[in-house]
Structures are given as structure tokens and as C-alpha cells.
Design a protein around this motif. Structure first.
Motif, PDB file in Angstrom:
ATOM      1  N   ASN A  60       0.813  -1.215   0.000  1.00  0.00           N
ATOM      2  CA  ASN A  60       0.000   0.000   0.000  1.00  0.00           C
ATOM      3  C   ASN A  60       0.845   1.264   0.000  1.00  0.00           C
ATOM      4  OD1 ASN A  60      -2.504  -1.258  -0.116  1.00  0.00           O
ATOM      5  ND2 ASN A  60      -2.673  -1.449   2.111  1.00  0.00           N
ATOM      6  N   GLN A  61       1.995   1.218   0.661  1.00  0.00           N
ATOM      7  CA  GLN A  61       2.885   2.376   0.640  1.00  0.00           C
ATOM      8  C   GLN A  61       3.427   2.617  -0.771  1.00  0.00           C
ATOM      9  OE1 GLN A  61       5.467   1.090   3.955  1.00  0.00           O
ATOM     10  NE2 GLN A  61       5.195   3.147   4.812  1.00  0.00           N
ATOM     11  N   ILE A  62       3.840   1.550  -1.440  1.00  0.00           N
ATOM     12  CA  ILE A  62       4.361   1.685  -2.800  1.00  0.00           C
ATOM     13  C   ILE A  62       3.276   2.202  -3.732  1.00  0.00           C
ATOM     14  CG2 ILE A  62       5.185   0.367  -4.802  1.00  0.00           C
ATOM     15  CD1 ILE A  62       6.838  -1.294  -2.838  1.00  0.00           C
ATOM     16  N   LEU A  67       0.742   6.901  -6.642  1.00  0.00           N
ATOM     17  CA  LEU A  67      -0.381   7.818  -6.818  1.00  0.00           C
ATOM     18  C   LEU A  67       0.013   9.256  -6.485  1.00  0.00           C
ATOM     19  CD1 LEU A  67      -3.245   5.629  -5.290  1.00  0.00           C
ATOM     20  CD2 LEU A  67      -2.802   6.077  -7.716  1.00  0.00           C
ATOM     21  N   LYS A  68       0.815   9.444  -5.434  1.00  0.00           N
ATOM     22  CA  LYS A  68       1.229  10.791  -5.038  1.00  0.00           C
ATOM     23  C   LYS A  68       2.120  11.440  -6.088  1.00  0.00           C
ATOM     24  CE  LYS A  68       1.091   9.842  -0.040  1.00  0.00           C
ATOM     25  NZ  LYS A  68       1.942   9.646   1.169  1.00  0.00           N
ATOM     26  N   LEU A 213      -0.355  -2.619 -13.133  1.00  0.00           N
ATOM     27  CA  LEU A 213       0.177  -1.784 -12.059  1.00  0.00           C
ATOM     28  C   LEU A 213       0.231  -2.546 -10.738  1.00  0.00           C
ATOM     29  CD1 LEU A 213      -1.528   1.663 -12.798  1.00  0.00           C
ATOM     30  CD2 LEU A 213       0.888   1.058 -13.121  1.00  0.00           C
ATOM     31  N   THR A 214      -0.788  -3.339 -10.472  1.00  0.00           N
ATOM     32  CA  THR A 214      -0.800  -4.132  -9.249  1.00  0.00           C
ATOM     33  C   THR A 214       0.377  -5.107  -9.227  1.00  0.00           C
ATOM     34  OG1 THR A 214      -3.209  -3.975  -9.036  1.00  0.00           O
ATOM     35  CG2 THR A 214      -2.136  -5.790  -7.885  1.00  0.00           C
ATOM     36  N   LEU A 220       7.942  -4.396  -7.007  1.00  0.00           N
ATOM     37  CA  LEU A 220       8.744  -3.372  -6.335  1.00  0.00           C
ATOM     38  C   LEU A 220       8.766  -3.586  -4.822  1.00  0.00           C
ATOM     39  CD1 LEU A 220       7.684  -0.207  -8.378  1.00  0.00           C
ATOM     40  CD2 LEU A 220       9.846  -1.450  -8.497  1.00  0.00           C
ATOM     41  N   ARG A 221       7.651  -4.061  -4.278  1.00  0.00           N
ATOM     42  CA  ARG A 221       7.621  -4.360  -2.836  1.00  0.00           C
ATOM     43  C   ARG A 221       8.622  -5.462  -2.511  1.00  0.00           C
ATOM     44  NH1 ARG A 221       5.969  -8.370   0.104  1.00  0.00           N
ATOM     45  NH2 ARG A 221       5.085  -9.404  -1.728  1.00  0.00           N
TER      46      ARG A 221
END
Length: 253
Positions: A60-62, A67-68, A213-214, A220-221
Motif C-alpha cells: 500500500n505504501q508503494i 499515486l502521489k 500496475l498491481t 517493487l515491494r
């Protein structure tokens, strides 16, 4: 950017001296606004990311940082699209034709080049690019990390037809929009179109993009969770440099 944007624009359309001066003047104004208004957002995001990287990031952080940063990119587009909208509205019919032909040519050249490659060659080329990019962020790679990046390589090659459809949809929408460049809402519509491209938004294939994307966030996680202390230090030093460079640009007069 004030030099390179103008330099690369010449590959797409030939401006007369009056148009070139007007574009450079409007671009300079937009870049000042961008330094004052938009770059501080990136500075804060980098600072926030550095703090969170003290521990391995969650899925969720990634996703949240994607998104940010994407939203910050869209907001930057709102500033930088203004000089481009004004420039496009100043073009003659022959210049518009030149611009459209060159945009289409650039897209189709990339697609044609990729179509000539075998699936194996596509994997090798993309794998090498991803590994080079990763080394730029974290230094040397372990075999486990190379294997994780190979997963992302395969996802991206698998998604190639979807990526091509996004570019062709963009080209169609771009050409339709340019026809109505004299409309009062041209700038706002151009801004929306460019934001959709940056944000990877396309209604006809959005489900496929979201799945991709998921998968990318998960890769990446897992990659982040394999970082050694040396690699974490390397990544942090890169982010420190980026933050310092951004601060220098913000304070540039």
C-alpha cells in the motif's frame, strides 16, 4: 528545460522567429511558476519517501507513492501545458500538418521497431534496461533481485499491445483535439489529454492497466524487501542528491 524543450520541439514543428520568441517567453513564465508552486511538492514527497524507507515499504505504501508522484506530475502538466497550448494555437495549417505527421511518425517508428523483434529479443532488451535503471538507484544487483526484475520484464513485454493501443488512442485524440484548437476550452482539453497520458489512464484498457500496475507494485515491494544495508544507503544517497537538486531549483532566481 527552457533550452531542451525548445530544442526537442524543433524535431516536431518548425516555428518562425515570432512564434519561437513567444513560446520561449511563455515557457520561461511557466517554469518560474513550476519552480515556485510544483517543485516544493516533489521536495516534500522525496523527504517523506526517505523517512519511510527506514523500513521496507508495504504494498500500500508503494501504491500510495505511485499515486502521489503521479498526481504531482499531473499538476505540473497543468502549468507546463499553457505555453504549449498557446504555441499550438499560433500554428498555421501547414505547421499543424507537420506537427501531426511528426507525432504520428515518432509513435509508429517505435511500434514498427518493436514488431521486428522476437519475443526473446524483447525480453533481453527490456531486462537489460530495467537492470541498468535498478543499478542506478541501488547499485549492484544480486541474482535474486535480477530474477525479480525479470518478472517485471515479462509483465511489460506481455503488456506491449496494450501500451501500443494507449499511444494510438492518444494519437487519435490528439489529432481530433488539434482540429478544434481555436475553441476557448482548447487549453483545458489539452491539459486533460496530457494528464491522462502521464497517469496511464485509458478507459478502453484501464482494467488491463490496473492489473499490470498491481503486479508492478508487488514486484517493487519484493525488490525493496531484498535490499541490503549497502543498497539502502545507496538509494538514500540518490534521494538526498535529488532533494538537494530540487531545493536548488526552487531557490533559483
Amino acid at each position: 528545460m527552457n533550452f531542451w524543450i525548445t530544442y526537442y520541439l524543433a524535431d516536431y514543428v518548425s516555428l518562425n522567429s515570432t512564434q519561437e520568441r513567444a513560446f520561449e517567453r511563455n515557457l520561461d513564465i511557466a517554469l518560474v511558476m513550476h519552480r515556485n508552486k510544483e517543485l516544493p511538492k516533489f521536495h516534500r514527497l522525496i523527504d517523506e519517501l526517505q523517512a519511510d524507507l527506514a523500513k521496507p515499504l508495504s504494498f500500500n505504501q508503494i501504491r500510495g507513492y505511485y499515486l502521489k508522484f503521479t498526481e504531482a506530475g499531473k499538476e505540473s502538466t497543468s502549468v507546463l501545458s499553457k505555453p504549449f497550448a498557446a504555441m499550438i494555437q499560433s500554428l498555421s495549417a501547414s505547421q499543424i500538418n507537420e506537427l501531426n505527421q511528426n507525432v504520428e511518425k515518432k509513435i509508429e517508428q517505435v511500434i514498427a521497431k518493436r514488431k521486428k523483434l522476437s519475443p526473446k529479443d524483447k525480453i533481453v532488451i527490456r531486462r537489460d534496461k530495467l537492470q541498468d535503471a535498478a543499478r542506478g538507484w541501488i547499485g549492484s544487483l544480486s541474482n535474486k533481485q535480477k530474477a525479480i526484475l525479470l518478472e517485471l520484464t515479462e509483465y511489460q513485454v506481455e503488456m506491449e499491445p496494450i501500451f501500443f493501443s494507449i499511444w494510438r488512442d492518444f494519437l487519435r485524440d490528439w489529432q481530433e483535439l488539434i482540429k478544434n484548437r481555436d475553441n476557448p476550452d482548447f487549453e483545458s482539453k489539452l491539459n486533460v489529454l496530457l494528464q491522462q497520458l502521464i497517469a496511464f489512464e485509458n478507459a478502453s484498457v484501464q482494467l488491463d492497466v490496473n492489473v499490470y500496475l498491481t503486479r508492478r507494485f508487488d514486484v517493487l515491494r519484493r525488490l525493496n524487501h531484498t535490499l541490503s544495508s549497502k543498497q539502502t544507503h545507496y538509494l538514500n544517497s540518490r534521494l538526498v542528491d535529488m532533494r538537494k537538486d530540487t531545493a536548488m531549483l526552487i531557490n533559483e532566481k
